[in-house]
Write an enzyme that holds these catalytic residues in place. Structure first.
Site, short mmCIF file in Angstrom:
data_model
loop_
_atom_site.label_atom_id
_atom_site.label_comp_id
_atom_site.label_asym_id
_atom_site.label_seq_id
_atom_site.Cartn_x
_atom_site.Cartn_y
_atom_site.Cartn_z
N GLY A 235 -2.86 -1.56 -7.48
CA GLY A 235 -2.75 -3.02 -7.35
C GLY A 235 -3.93 -3.55 -6.55
N ASN A 236 -4.36 -2.77 -5.55
CA ASN A 236 -5.46 -3.23 -4.70
C ASN A 236 -6.81 -3.08 -5.37
OD1 ASN A 236 -3.82 -3.97 -2.47
ND2 ASN A 236 -3.48 -1.79 -2.14
N LYS B 295 11.07 0.78 -2.57
CA LYS B 295 9.77 0.28 -3.03
C LYS B 295 9.64 -1.23 -2.88
CE LYS B 295 6.41 0.81 -6.71
NZ LYS B 295 5.52 1.61 -5.89
N LYS C 102 3.66 4.28 -9.65
CA LYS C 102 2.68 4.53 -10.72
C LYS C 102 1.84 5.79 -10.45
CE LYS C 102 -1.66 3.11 -9.24
NZ LYS C 102 -1.37 3.10 -7.85
N LYS D 162 0.09 8.80 -3.07
CA LYS D 162 -1.16 9.19 -3.76
C LYS D 162 -1.52 10.63 -3.39
CE LYS D 162 -3.11 4.57 -3.47
NZ LYS D 162 -2.34 4.01 -4.59
P1 ADP Z 1 -2.60 0.55 -4.52
O1 ADP Z 1 -1.57 -0.52 -4.60
O2 ADP Z 1 -4.00 0.08 -4.77
O3 ADP Z 1 -2.24 1.74 -5.31
P2 ADP Z 1 -1.63 1.17 -1.85
O4 ADP Z 1 -1.61 -0.09 -1.05
O5 ADP Z 1 -0.35 1.68 -2.35
O6 ADP Z 1 -2.70 1.01 -3.01
O7 ADP Z 1 -2.36 2.34 -0.99
C1 ADP Z 1 -3.66 2.14 -0.46
C2 ADP Z 1 -3.53 1.69 0.98
O8 ADP Z 1 -3.02 2.77 1.79
C3 ADP Z 1 -4.82 1.34 1.68
O9 ADP Z 1 -5.22 0.03 1.41
C4 ADP Z 1 -4.45 1.53 3.16
O10 ADP Z 1 -4.11 0.31 3.77
C5 ADP Z 1 -3.20 2.42 3.14
N1 ADP Z 1 -3.26 3.65 3.94
C6 ADP Z 1 -2.22 4.16 4.63
N2 ADP Z 1 -2.55 5.32 5.22
C7 ADP Z 1 -3.85 5.57 4.92
C8 ADP Z 1 -4.75 6.63 5.24
N3 ADP Z 1 -4.39 7.67 6.00
N4 ADP Z 1 -6.00 6.57 4.71
C9 ADP Z 1 -6.39 5.53 3.94
N5 ADP Z 1 -5.57 4.48 3.61
C10 ADP Z 1 -4.31 4.49 4.08
MG MG Z 2 0.78 1.45 -4.11
#
Ligand code: ADP
Ligand code: MG
Length: 314
Positions: free
Chosen positions: A9-10, A123, A207, A267
């Site tokens: 999403g980001n 979620k 996802k 992830k």
């Molecule tokens: P997306 O929706 O793009 O899949 P998420 O928001 O679910 O992404 O996950 C990415 C986010 O995870 C980053 O923007 C960051 O704020 C957060 N995050 C949490 N822990 C960590 C970490 N250890 N290293 C990097 N990012 C982290």
């Molecule tokens: Mg996410």
């Protein structure tokens, strides 16, 4: 290489940007240019994507209408898959040579109706609210809500993906040379009843978990998750933060407490699972896609050794 690329999403909407058609269009065009460069280098791409902000918005729109027209989350998942898939497809068509074959496939993902996630929704979807507004919505719309940082959000069940119903079709399309956009939002959640018939169920599947399962079952050489940070960090959010440049699942397992449970945690888990069964996985920033593929950016998770290496946050 055959590569499954999961767009977060980001990666599809800059943090803090409003969910307007224009802002999404700009972000998706950037993603499409990077994907087309990867395709031009000869890689076969299967593109997946999240739907957190969009499915939450659709749920709000649906709840704002007459009660009889409110749609369940599986239908909203199908809507968001169509909406975002269409956006990615049109952007890819504009970025690729005219004879490129691009197909968006509505994908269903099988879950277990007895998955404990249905009793414990976790979620977050949709926008953030203050506590009072969130609790009012919980009452009027029959939602579960929970704090997410300083704010509150709606939370829904996120069961584990068991099987991708269209796997054979996705494989055939990829084998034929098509770029396939699929498993959007983790796929439309479906389950099997006692009569073995499929039906939709109210949930939003992670996802990254579905994309990892797809990468494994489709025999991908690499599984890349793109978001808005340059990689997985230790000491994230502090001045000491460093990006993990390369690590084995074993090395990451020792540090699992430092990855956000609803964000980076899934992830890292999906990357480690893919690496332990199949190939190489990576997590990094959208703009770095082509460097991530050659292994010079992002966090690369690979099976060898128990070592870990770091680089400075850019
Ligand atoms: P997306 O929706 O793009 O899949 P998420 O928001 O679910 O992404 O996950 C990415 C986010 O995870 C980053 O923007 C960051 O704020 C957060 N995050 C949490 N822990 C960590 C970490 N250890 N290293 C990097 N990012 C982290
Ligand atoms: Mg996410």
């Amino acid at each position: 290489m055959r590569i499954v690329v999961a767009l977060g999403g980001n990666a599809l909407l800059k943090r803090g940007q409003p969910l307007t058609a224009q802002a999404q269009g700009i972000a998706i065009d950037e993603a499409a240019l990077l994907l087309s460069a990867a395709a031009a280098s000869g890689h076969q791409l299967i593109v997946t994507h999240g739907n957190g902000p969009q499915v939450g918005l659709l749920a709000l729109q649906s709840a704002a209408g007459p009660a009889i027209s409110a749609l369940p989350l599986d239908a909203l998942g199908a809507e968001s898959e169509g909406w975002i898939g269409y956006g990615i497809e049109i952007a890819l068509r504009n970025a690729l040579p005219e004879d490129a074959v691009v197909v968006t496939l509505l994908t269903q993902t099988l879950v277990d109706p007895k998955d404990e996630a249905f009793a414990h929704p976790t979620k977050p979807i949709g926008p953030t609210y203050d506590e009072a507004t969130a609790k009012r919505f919980a009452e009027t719309n029959n939602w579960s809500v929970a704090p997410d940082g300083k704010f509150w959000r709606r939370i829904v069940a996120s069961p584990k993906p068991i099987r991708i119903i269209e796997l054979a079709s996705i494989k055939r399309l990829a084998d034929s040379g098509a770029i396939v956009i699929c498993a959007g939002g983790g796929g439309i959640p479906v389950c099997k009843g006692p009569d073995q018939k499929l039906s939709g169920i109210e949930a939003v599947i992670d996802k990254d978990a579905t994309s990892g399962l797809l990468a494994e079952q489709i025999g991908a050489d690499m599984f890349v998750m793109l978001t808005d940070v340059s990689g997985v960090c230790i000491d994230y959010g502090t001045k000491r933060a460093r990006v993990i440049s390369r690590a084995s699942p074993r090395a990451l397992a020792d540090m699992s407490a430092s990855f956000g449970t609803g964000s980076m945690g899934p992830k890292v888990a999906a990357a480690c699972h893919f690496v332990s069964t199949t190939g190489r996985a990576a997590i990094g920033a959208l703009g770095d896609l082509n460097e991530i593929i050659i292994g010079t950016r992002g966090t690369i998770v690979c099976p060898e050794g128990g070592e870990i290496s770091f680089r400075d946050v850019p």
